[in-house]
Design a protein around this motif. Structure first.
Motif, PDB file in Angstrom:
ATOM      1  N   PHE A 223      96.196 -13.338  32.305  1.00  0.00           N
ATOM      2  CA  PHE A 223      95.580 -12.382  31.401  1.00  0.00           C
ATOM      3  C   PHE A 223      95.650 -10.950  31.959  1.00  0.00           C
ATOM      4  O   PHE A 223      95.815  -9.990  31.210  1.00  0.00           O
ATOM      5  CB  PHE A 223      94.132 -12.775  31.104  1.00  0.00           C
ATOM      6  CG  PHE A 223      94.019 -13.878  30.087  1.00  0.00           C
ATOM      7  CD1 PHE A 223      94.156 -13.607  28.729  1.00  0.00           C
ATOM      8  CD2 PHE A 223      93.812 -15.190  30.469  1.00  0.00           C
ATOM      9  CE1 PHE A 223      94.065 -14.612  27.785  1.00  0.00           C
ATOM     10  CE2 PHE A 223      93.725 -16.201  29.531  1.00  0.00           C
ATOM     11  CZ  PHE A 223      93.846 -15.914  28.182  1.00  0.00           C
ATOM     12  N   ASN A 224      95.531 -10.804  33.295  1.00  0.00           N
ATOM     13  CA  ASN A 224      95.645  -9.474  33.890  1.00  0.00           C
ATOM     14  C   ASN A 224      97.062  -8.918  33.717  1.00  0.00           C
ATOM     15  O   ASN A 224      97.243  -7.721  33.461  1.00  0.00           O
ATOM     16  CB  ASN A 224      95.279  -9.519  35.374  1.00  0.00           C
ATOM     17  CG  ASN A 224      93.779  -9.621  35.604  1.00  0.00           C
ATOM     18  OD1 ASN A 224      92.990  -9.220  34.751  1.00  0.00           O
ATOM     19  ND2 ASN A 224      93.385 -10.170  36.745  1.00  0.00           N
ATOM     20  N   GLU A 225      98.055  -9.788  33.867  1.00  0.00           N
ATOM     21  CA  GLU A 225      99.448  -9.353  33.674  1.00  0.00           C
ATOM     22  C   GLU A 225      99.691  -8.950  32.222  1.00  0.00           C
ATOM     23  O   GLU A 225     100.409  -7.987  31.936  1.00  0.00           O
ATOM     24  CB  GLU A 225     100.410 -10.462  34.093  1.00  0.00           C
ATOM     25  CG  GLU A 225     100.457 -10.696  35.595  1.00  0.00           C
ATOM     26  CD  GLU A 225     101.264 -11.923  35.978  1.00  0.00           C
ATOM     27  OE1 GLU A 225     101.858 -11.925  37.061  1.00  0.00           O
ATOM     28  OE2 GLU A 225     101.293 -12.896  35.182  1.00  0.00           O
ATOM     29  N   ILE A 226      99.078  -9.698  31.305  1.00  0.00           N
ATOM     30  CA  ILE A 226      99.231  -9.380  29.879  1.00  0.00           C
ATOM     31  C   ILE A 226      98.589  -8.029  29.568  1.00  0.00           C
ATOM     32  O   ILE A 226      99.126  -7.235  28.781  1.00  0.00           O
ATOM     33  CB  ILE A 226      98.608 -10.492  29.011  1.00  0.00           C
ATOM     34  CG1 ILE A 226      99.366 -11.798  29.207  1.00  0.00           C
ATOM     35  CG2 ILE A 226      98.637 -10.101  27.524  1.00  0.00           C
ATOM     36  CD1 ILE A 226      98.719 -12.997  28.546  1.00  0.00           C
ATOM     37  N   ILE A 232      96.479  -2.552  27.601  1.00  0.00           N
ATOM     38  CA  ILE A 232      95.079  -2.656  27.196  1.00  0.00           C
ATOM     39  C   ILE A 232      94.266  -3.108  28.409  1.00  0.00           C
ATOM     40  O   ILE A 232      94.818  -3.604  29.397  1.00  0.00           O
ATOM     41  CB  ILE A 232      94.872  -3.632  26.008  1.00  0.00           C
ATOM     42  CG1 ILE A 232      95.468  -5.006  26.328  1.00  0.00           C
ATOM     43  CG2 ILE A 232      95.486  -3.075  24.742  1.00  0.00           C
ATOM     44  CD1 ILE A 232      95.335  -6.001  25.187  1.00  0.00           C
ATOM     45  N   SER A 233      92.958  -2.952  28.348  1.00  0.00           N
ATOM     46  CA  SER A 233      92.122  -3.237  29.510  1.00  0.00           C
ATOM     47  C   SER A 233      91.916  -4.742  29.696  1.00  0.00           C
ATOM     48  O   SER A 233      91.971  -5.517  28.719  1.00  0.00           O
ATOM     49  CB  SER A 233      90.756  -2.563  29.341  1.00  0.00           C
ATOM     50  OG  SER A 233      90.004  -3.226  28.331  1.00  0.00           O
ATOM     51  N   PRO A 234      91.684  -5.180  30.935  1.00  0.00           N
ATOM     52  CA  PRO A 234      91.352  -6.587  31.191  1.00  0.00           C
ATOM     53  C   PRO A 234      90.139  -7.051  30.393  1.00  0.00           C
ATOM     54  O   PRO A 234      90.059  -8.203  29.972  1.00  0.00           O
ATOM     55  CB  PRO A 234      91.079  -6.614  32.698  1.00  0.00           C
ATOM     56  CG  PRO A 234      91.885  -5.480  33.240  1.00  0.00           C
ATOM     57  CD  PRO A 234      91.807  -4.413  32.187  1.00  0.00           C
ATOM     58  N   HIS A 235      89.179  -6.133  30.193  1.00  0.00           N
ATOM     59  CA  HIS A 235      87.987  -6.473  29.401  1.00  0.00           C
ATOM     60  C   HIS A 235      88.386  -6.842  27.969  1.00  0.00           C
ATOM     61  O   HIS A 235      87.868  -7.824  27.402  1.00  0.00           O
ATOM     62  CB  HIS A 235      87.016  -5.288  29.382  1.00  0.00           C
ATOM     63  CG  HIS A 235      85.834  -5.506  28.475  1.00  0.00           C
ATOM     64  ND1 HIS A 235      84.785  -6.352  28.795  1.00  0.00           N
ATOM     65  CD2 HIS A 235      85.552  -4.991  27.232  1.00  0.00           C
ATOM     66  CE1 HIS A 235      83.907  -6.351  27.808  1.00  0.00           C
ATOM     67  NE2 HIS A 235      84.345  -5.533  26.850  1.00  0.00           N
ATOM     68  N   ILE A 237      91.297  -7.974  27.015  1.00  0.00           N
ATOM     69  CA  ILE A 237      92.008  -9.254  27.099  1.00  0.00           C
ATOM     70  C   ILE A 237      91.023 -10.416  27.179  1.00  0.00           C
ATOM     71  O   ILE A 237      91.185 -11.452  26.523  1.00  0.00           O
ATOM     72  CB  ILE A 237      92.943  -9.272  28.323  1.00  0.00           C
ATOM     73  CG1 ILE A 237      94.193  -8.446  28.037  1.00  0.00           C
ATOM     74  CG2 ILE A 237      93.357 -10.690  28.679  1.00  0.00           C
ATOM     75  CD1 ILE A 237      95.127  -9.058  27.011  1.00  0.00           C
ATOM     76  N   ASN A 238      89.967 -10.258  27.981  1.00  0.00           N
ATOM     77  CA  ASN A 238      88.957 -11.316  28.096  1.00  0.00           C
ATOM     78  C   ASN A 238      88.270 -11.570  26.762  1.00  0.00           C
ATOM     79  O   ASN A 238      87.943 -12.713  26.426  1.00  0.00           O
ATOM     80  CB  ASN A 238      87.923 -10.944  29.158  1.00  0.00           C
ATOM     81  CG  ASN A 238      88.438 -11.144  30.572  1.00  0.00           C
ATOM     82  OD1 ASN A 238      89.266 -12.029  30.802  1.00  0.00           O
ATOM     83  ND2 ASN A 238      87.977 -10.340  31.507  1.00  0.00           N
ATOM     84  N   THR A 239      88.033 -10.496  26.010  1.00  0.00           N
ATOM     85  CA  THR A 239      87.452 -10.663  24.673  1.00  0.00           C
ATOM     86  C   THR A 239      88.391 -11.450  23.773  1.00  0.00           C
ATOM     87  O   THR A 239      87.957 -12.367  23.062  1.00  0.00           O
ATOM     88  CB  THR A 239      87.163  -9.282  24.041  1.00  0.00           C
ATOM     89  OG1 THR A 239      86.239  -8.563  24.871  1.00  0.00           O
ATOM     90  CG2 THR A 239      86.567  -9.454  22.643  1.00  0.00           C
ATOM     91  N   HIS A 240      89.679 -11.090  23.812  1.00  0.00           N
ATOM     92  CA  HIS A 240      90.672 -11.832  23.036  1.00  0.00           C
ATOM     93  C   HIS A 240      90.713 -13.297  23.466  1.00  0.00           C
ATOM     94  O   HIS A 240      90.805 -14.201  22.634  1.00  0.00           O
ATOM     95  CB  HIS A 240      92.062 -11.215  23.211  1.00  0.00           C
ATOM     96  CG  HIS A 240      92.289  -9.979  22.387  1.00  0.00           C
ATOM     97  ND1 HIS A 240      92.142  -9.959  21.008  1.00  0.00           N
ATOM     98  CD2 HIS A 240      92.687  -8.724  22.740  1.00  0.00           C
ATOM     99  CE1 HIS A 240      92.424  -8.749  20.549  1.00  0.00           C
ATOM    100  NE2 HIS A 240      92.751  -7.980  21.579  1.00  0.00           N
ATOM    101  N   LYS A 241      90.631 -13.523  24.776  1.00  0.00           N
ATOM    102  CA  LYS A 241      90.682 -14.886  25.306  1.00  0.00           C
ATOM    103  C   LYS A 241      89.534 -15.730  24.742  1.00  0.00           C
ATOM    104  O   LYS A 241      89.752 -16.855  24.273  1.00  0.00           O
ATOM    105  CB  LYS A 241      90.608 -14.868  26.829  1.00  0.00           C
ATOM    106  CG  LYS A 241      90.536 -16.254  27.468  1.00  0.00           C
ATOM    107  CD  LYS A 241      90.368 -16.158  28.979  1.00  0.00           C
ATOM    108  CE  LYS A 241      90.223 -17.540  29.606  1.00  0.00           C
ATOM    109  NZ  LYS A 241      90.060 -17.461  31.083  1.00  0.00           N
ATOM    110  N   ARG A 242      88.318 -15.178  24.776  1.00  0.00           N
ATOM    111  CA  ARG A 242      87.155 -15.910  24.257  1.00  0.00           C
ATOM    112  C   ARG A 242      87.328 -16.200  22.770  1.00  0.00           C
ATOM    113  O   ARG A 242      87.033 -17.313  22.300  1.00  0.00           O
ATOM    114  CB  ARG A 242      85.875 -15.103  24.501  1.00  0.00           C
ATOM    115  CG  ARG A 242      85.417 -15.057  25.947  1.00  0.00           C
ATOM    116  CD  ARG A 242      83.984 -14.568  26.048  1.00  0.00           C
ATOM    117  NE  ARG A 242      83.836 -13.222  25.502  1.00  0.00           N
ATOM    118  CZ  ARG A 242      83.994 -12.111  26.218  1.00  0.00           C
ATOM    119  NH1 ARG A 242      84.301 -12.191  27.504  1.00  0.00           N
ATOM    120  NH2 ARG A 242      83.827 -10.922  25.662  1.00  0.00           N
TER     121      ARG A 242
END
Length: 270
Positions: A223-226, A232-235, A237-242
């Motif tokens: 996710f960090n690489e994405i 876009i920010s890691p935060h 990405i984490n929202t998208h992941k959830r």
């Protein structure tokens, strides 16, 4: 290779798909390459299997990257020789199910609308097993209605660490898809409305950005690489992941990617 298990598969093909009236079809490799690439996300190879004499009409050079083999040395005998014994032992059942589906379960006009999908393991030249998503579609039918040539695409999904099963899916982008689960008594069709795969509307529940993230995830990126790739920010990405995991009903990323693969959805995200 267990010669008996390999012989069972050849016997299924010979008995259920006996070609009386072959119809030759010229291979246009540029078109085939475009079709095959739509089946796969990540490292892959493909081949055209000729059922008239069980030979390869063409083998893609991606075989070198995925299995460390030269295209000219790849045959069905070699494939069976390198296949994991457990997977080879179930091949005759899977291929019997495949041929029964194409010849008895769908109308003849839908012959070219479906691809069969299942997971297998084949040994690399270095001795390790690669987990491959096998996708096969009818490329050419004989004049007597048999499968003369099949386009088979093998995508390397080893990095996903997917639990191995011997289930078989029949995927269509135009018609209803079907999923068969292997059990002690053979194969049982999974009801679309009630099974945990949530195949209904599965391809439609994600936003364009979420589909983009899922496809990059399938390539083994974190996710960090994405986040860096998409600026876009890691935060975020984490929202998208959830959101992605919540929508899909999946517990983790490998389960999500496996579900996406088995439902044949990567070709729709390009």
């Amino acid at each position: 290779m267990d010669n008996n298990d390999g012989a069972k598969v050849f016997s299924v093909w010979s008995k259920e798909n006996d070609i009386k009236l072959p119809k030759k079809k010229e291979l246009i490799l540029e078109i085939i390459d475009q079709i095959a690439s739509c089946f796969a996300a990540g490292s892959f190879y493909y081949f055209i299997l000729n059922f008239e004499n069980i030979t390869m009409d063409f083998v893609h050079e991606g075989l070198r990257d995925v299995l460390g083999m030269e295209p000219e040395e790849f045959t069905m005998e070699k494939c069976f020789e390198r296949m994991h014994p457990e997977d080879l032992a179930s091949m005759n059942e899977k291929e019997t199910l495949v041929l029964d589906f194409f010849f008895n379960k769908i109308p003849k006009e839908d012959f070219f609308s479906y691809k069969s999908v299942y997971v297998m393991r084949i040994k690399h030249n270095d001795g390790t097993y690669k987990t491959l998503l096998h996708q096969a579609s009818v490329f050419n039918a004989s004049n007597d209605g048999k499968i003369e040539q099949s386009l088979c695409v093998h995508t390397d999904i080893t990095h996903l660490n997917i639990p191995i099963n011997h289930n078989v899916s029949f995927i269509s982008t135009k018609k209803q898809s079907y999923h068969y689960a292997k059990n002690d008594k053979g194969y049982t069709i999974i009801n679309r409305e009630n099974n945990s795969l949530k195949t209904i509307l599965f391809k439609d529940i994600f936003s364009k950005r979420e589909k983009e993230i899922i496809e990059i995830l399938s390539q083994g990126k974190t996710f960090n690489e994405i986040a860096k790739l998409l600026f876009i920010s890691p935060h975020t990405i984490n929202t998208h992941k959830r959101n992605i995991l919540s929508k899909s009903g999946c517990k983790n990323t490998p389960e999500l990617i496996a579900k996406y693969y088995i439902n044949g959805l990567f070709q729709n995200t390009r």
